[in-house]
Design a protein around this motif. Structure first.
Motif, mmCIF file in Angstrom:
data_model
loop_
_atom_site.group_PDB
_atom_site.id
_atom_site.type_symbol
_atom_site.label_atom_id
_atom_site.label_comp_id
_atom_site.label_asym_id
_atom_site.label_seq_id
_atom_site.Cartn_x
_atom_site.Cartn_y
_atom_site.Cartn_z
ATOM 1 N N THR A 243 0.906 -7.627 -4.802
ATOM 2 C CA THR A 243 -0.327 -6.948 -5.165
ATOM 3 C C THR A 243 -0.193 -5.543 -4.617
ATOM 4 O O THR A 243 0.086 -5.366 -3.431
ATOM 5 N N ARG B 182 5.405 3.124 -5.847
ATOM 6 C CA ARG B 182 4.656 1.859 -5.848
ATOM 7 C C ARG B 182 5.149 0.946 -6.973
ATOM 8 O O ARG B 182 5.425 -0.238 -6.763
ATOM 9 N N VAL C 260 -1.639 -1.516 -4.151
ATOM 10 C CA VAL C 260 -2.781 -0.600 -4.131
ATOM 11 C C VAL C 260 -2.285 0.790 -3.751
ATOM 12 O O VAL C 260 -1.206 0.945 -3.186
ATOM 13 N N ASP C 261 -3.114 1.792 -4.049
ATOM 14 C CA ASP C 261 -2.681 3.176 -3.832
ATOM 15 C C ASP C 261 -3.182 3.792 -2.537
ATOM 16 O O ASP C 261 -2.920 4.949 -2.258
ATOM 17 N N ALA D 285 -8.180 0.698 -0.038
ATOM 18 C CA ALA D 285 -8.212 -0.287 -1.126
ATOM 19 C C ALA D 285 -7.596 -1.613 -0.680
ATOM 20 O O ALA D 285 -7.885 -2.665 -1.246
ATOM 21 N N ALA D 286 -6.738 -1.564 0.340
ATOM 22 C CA ALA D 286 -6.066 -2.777 0.808
ATOM 23 C C ALA D 286 -6.970 -3.653 1.667
ATOM 24 O O ALA D 286 -6.898 -4.884 1.598
ATOM 25 N N ALA E 259 0.873 -1.186 0.000
ATOM 26 C CA ALA E 259 0.000 0.000 0.000
ATOM 27 C C ALA E 259 0.905 1.230 0.000
ATOM 28 O O ALA E 259 1.583 1.519 0.976
#
Length: 125
Positions: free
Chosen positions: A29, A14, A31-32, A36-37, A7
């Motif tokens: 994986t 990222r 996420v921003d 979202a995580a 994250a």
């Protein structure tokens, strides 16, 4: 293969971290933001949450605390460029690792490798 949930709100950072970790054999994986995580942590199993601390919507410390409730076996590593935030993270999540920016990608990968080498740790993949 160990699975890492990254994250990080800075897109360039990222992408940079994702590539470095994938080249080192990890499944990543990315996420921003923390919000979202959380759904991913609820739906999938990750071995490590690698999170920036200062992010919009939900900071990395809150994310780690909520993730710990959902997946207590998942390890946590914070990345941050703020010294005061590092101290806060250390107090609130003493079992987590904190890596201060700027860091070399080699240092990040070594820290992640060390984290997985500690004690008995089962892989999800």
């Amino acid at each position: 293969m160990y699975r890492i949930l990254l994250a990080e709100d800075d897109r360039v950072m990222r992408d940079y971290l994702t590539r470095a970790l994938e080249r080192s054999g990890y499944a990543v994986t990315a996420v921003d933001r923390g919000t979202a995580a959380l759904p991913l942590i609820e739906a999938e199993r990750f071995d490590l949450l690698l999170t920036d601390i200062v992010m919009p919507e939900m900071d990395g410390i809150e994310l780690a605390q909520r993730a710990g409730e959902i997946a207590p076996d998942m390890r946590v590593m914070f990345i941050t460029g703020f010294a005061a935030v590092t101290l806060k993270a250390g107090k609130q999540m003493p079992q987590a690792r904190v890596l201060s920016k700027p860091f070399h990608l080699r240092d990040l990968v070594l820290e992640v490798d060390r984290l997985f080498e500690q004690g008995s740790f089962t892989t999800s993949g």
